[in-house]
Design a protein around this motif. Structure first.
Motif, short mmCIF file in Angstrom:
data_model
loop_
_atom_site.label_atom_id
_atom_site.label_comp_id
_atom_site.label_asym_id
_atom_site.label_seq_id
_atom_site.Cartn_x
_atom_site.Cartn_y
_atom_site.Cartn_z
N TYR A 84 0.84 -1.21 0.00
CA TYR A 84 0.00 0.00 0.00
C TYR A 84 0.86 1.25 0.00
O TYR A 84 0.56 2.23 -0.69
CB TYR A 84 -0.94 -0.02 1.20
CG TYR A 84 -2.00 1.06 1.17
CD1 TYR A 84 -2.98 1.07 0.17
CD2 TYR A 84 -2.02 2.07 2.12
CE1 TYR A 84 -3.95 2.05 0.13
CE2 TYR A 84 -2.99 3.06 2.09
CZ TYR A 84 -3.95 3.04 1.09
OH TYR A 84 -4.91 4.02 1.04
N PHE A 85 1.96 1.23 0.75
CA PHE A 85 2.88 2.36 0.74
C PHE A 85 3.48 2.56 -0.65
O PHE A 85 3.56 3.69 -1.15
CB PHE A 85 4.02 2.13 1.74
CG PHE A 85 3.74 2.66 3.13
CD1 PHE A 85 3.59 4.02 3.36
CD2 PHE A 85 3.64 1.80 4.20
CE1 PHE A 85 3.34 4.51 4.63
CE2 PHE A 85 3.39 2.28 5.48
CZ PHE A 85 3.25 3.64 5.69
N ARG B 40 4.36 8.55 5.18
CA ARG B 40 4.50 8.50 3.73
C ARG B 40 5.77 7.72 3.38
O ARG B 40 6.71 7.64 4.19
CB ARG B 40 4.55 9.90 3.11
CG ARG B 40 5.82 10.68 3.39
CD ARG B 40 5.76 12.07 2.75
NE ARG B 40 6.93 12.87 3.09
CZ ARG B 40 8.06 12.89 2.38
NH1 ARG B 40 8.15 12.15 1.28
NH2 ARG B 40 9.07 13.63 2.76
N LEU B 41 5.77 7.14 2.19
CA LEU B 41 6.93 6.45 1.70
C LEU B 41 7.71 7.37 0.78
O LEU B 41 7.21 7.78 -0.26
CB LEU B 41 6.52 5.19 0.93
CG LEU B 41 7.70 4.37 0.37
CD1 LEU B 41 8.41 3.63 1.49
CD2 LEU B 41 7.20 3.37 -0.68
N GLN C 2 2.84 10.01 -0.96
CA GLN C 2 1.56 10.53 -0.49
C GLN C 2 1.43 10.29 1.01
O GLN C 2 1.87 9.24 1.51
CB GLN C 2 0.39 9.86 -1.20
CG GLN C 2 0.36 10.08 -2.70
CD GLN C 2 -0.85 9.42 -3.34
OE1 GLN C 2 -1.96 9.49 -2.82
NE2 GLN C 2 -0.65 8.77 -4.47
N THR C 3 0.83 11.22 1.71
CA THR C 3 0.59 11.04 3.14
C THR C 3 -0.57 10.07 3.34
O THR C 3 -1.66 10.27 2.79
CB THR C 3 0.27 12.38 3.82
OG1 THR C 3 1.39 13.25 3.70
CG2 THR C 3 -0.06 12.18 5.29
N LEU C 4 -0.31 9.02 4.10
CA LEU C 4 -1.32 8.01 4.39
C LEU C 4 -1.73 8.15 5.84
O LEU C 4 -0.90 8.01 6.75
CB LEU C 4 -0.77 6.61 4.11
CG LEU C 4 -0.23 6.37 2.69
CD1 LEU C 4 0.28 4.95 2.55
CD2 LEU C 4 -1.32 6.67 1.65
N THR C 5 -3.00 8.42 6.07
CA THR C 5 -3.48 8.63 7.43
C THR C 5 -3.76 7.29 8.10
O THR C 5 -3.85 6.24 7.45
CB THR C 5 -4.76 9.45 7.43
OG1 THR C 5 -5.81 8.70 6.78
CG2 THR C 5 -4.57 10.78 6.70
N ILE D 54 10.40 5.16 5.00
CA ILE D 54 9.11 5.29 5.68
C ILE D 54 9.23 6.42 6.70
O ILE D 54 9.97 6.31 7.68
CB ILE D 54 8.70 3.98 6.35
CG1 ILE D 54 8.57 2.86 5.31
CG2 ILE D 54 7.37 4.16 7.10
CD1 ILE D 54 8.26 1.50 5.89
N ARG D 55 8.53 7.50 6.45
CA ARG D 55 8.69 8.71 7.26
C ARG D 55 7.37 9.12 7.90
O ARG D 55 6.30 8.98 7.30
CB ARG D 55 9.23 9.84 6.38
CG ARG D 55 10.57 9.48 5.73
CD ARG D 55 11.16 10.61 4.94
NE ARG D 55 12.46 10.23 4.37
CZ ARG D 55 13.25 11.06 3.71
NH1 ARG D 55 12.87 12.33 3.53
NH2 ARG D 55 14.41 10.64 3.23
N THR D 56 7.48 9.64 9.11
CA THR D 56 6.31 10.12 9.83
C THR D 56 5.97 11.53 9.39
O THR D 56 6.86 12.38 9.26
CB THR D 56 6.57 10.11 11.35
OG1 THR D 56 6.86 8.78 11.77
CG2 THR D 56 5.35 10.63 12.11
N VAL D 57 4.70 11.76 9.12
CA VAL D 57 4.20 13.10 8.80
C VAL D 57 3.52 13.62 10.07
O VAL D 57 2.49 13.07 10.48
CB VAL D 57 3.22 13.08 7.62
CG1 VAL D 57 2.69 14.48 7.34
CG2 VAL D 57 3.88 12.50 6.38
N ARG D 58 4.11 14.61 10.69
CA ARG D 58 3.62 15.08 11.97
C ARG D 58 2.14 15.47 11.91
O ARG D 58 1.75 16.28 11.07
CB ARG D 58 4.45 16.29 12.44
CG ARG D 58 4.15 16.73 13.88
CD ARG D 58 5.05 17.88 14.25
NE ARG D 58 6.45 17.43 14.26
CZ ARG D 58 7.16 17.29 15.36
NH1 ARG D 58 6.61 17.55 16.51
NH2 ARG D 58 8.41 16.90 15.28
#
Length: 226
Positions: free
Chosen positions: A162-163, A221-222, A169-172, A212-216
């Motif tokens: 999915y990533f 998002r990948l 893209q930011t995935l919630t 794999i990064r955290t979107v505060r």
């Protein structure tokens, strides 16, 4: 003809499930205990499985976890009288694709089985996905980053897929629950955080550039570098 495996030890319930699925045109096999169900499911020849959680000989969730460890990806509908949120989470974390509590309407069970079987039939075979150094072979269930193989569980593979399909893209949290766990609600647990933590340790290994990064405040998002 689509094939369904029913693993259920209660005779009346088993008969009703089998009859309802046969009425929809499915070929149905029945196993009445855990060891027999595991042996039948190991071949991976079924389009979907309904799995009672409490079985003689081998607990349903243990059976399911064994299947996933062995790489069997057949969609599984866990059927159980245990209806707490924690019970549902345990069933899904063990590798279940859906969870239905007893007592249930046969029409709902059939609809859920049909959805699982259709999803399996619709999966493209032999598809390669790529995002930067990540390559996923969907048919052979193999993922690599550069020259390094990633040893992923079935759930981790699905999460990474999915990533990759939605790179940059930011995935919630809500999006991940619906797309990977197929929840229509937030169970209020840290199941996503646990899986992403494990996936990160496998994808972003040693001193590699983190992908794999955290979107505060938003999710994850990948990052797919060229």
């Amino acid at each position: 003809m689509p094939r369904i495996l029913v693993i259920e030890d209660e005779e009346r319930t088993a008969r009703e499930i089998v009859d309802a699925l046969k009425a929809e045109g499915y070929a149905v096999d029945l196993r009445a205990d855990g060891p027999a169900g595991l042996a039948a499911a190991r071949g991976g020849h079924y389009d979907a499985i309904t799995l009672d959680r409490l079985l003689p000989g081998l607990d349903g969730l243990t059976l399911l976890a064994d299947l996933r460890r062995e790489g069997v990806t057949t969609p599984v509908l866990v059927v159980s009288a245990l209806d707490g949120v924690d019970d549902k989470v345990r069933g899904l974390r063990a590798g279940g694709d859906d969870y239905l509590t007893k007592p249930f309407a046969l029409a709902e069970l059939v609809a859920r089985v049909m959805a699982l079987a259709r999803r399996r039939a619709d999966k493209p075979a032999g598809t390669l996905l790529q995002a930067g150094p990540l390559v996923m072979d969907l048919m052979n269930r193999r993922a690599t980053r550069g020259a390094r193989d990633l040893d992923l569980t079935p759930r981790e593979f699905r999460l990474l897929e999915y990533f990759v399909r939605n790179a940059e893209q930011t995935l919630t949290r809500s999006m991940l629950y619906q797309a990977v766990w197929e929840y229509s609600f937030d169970p209020g647990t840290n199941v996503i955080d646990v899986h992403i933590g494990r996936l990160r340790r496998k994808v972003d290994w040693d001193n590699e550039d983190p992908m794999i990064r955290t979107v505060r405040g938003g999710g994850w998002r990948l990052h797919a570098p060229d």
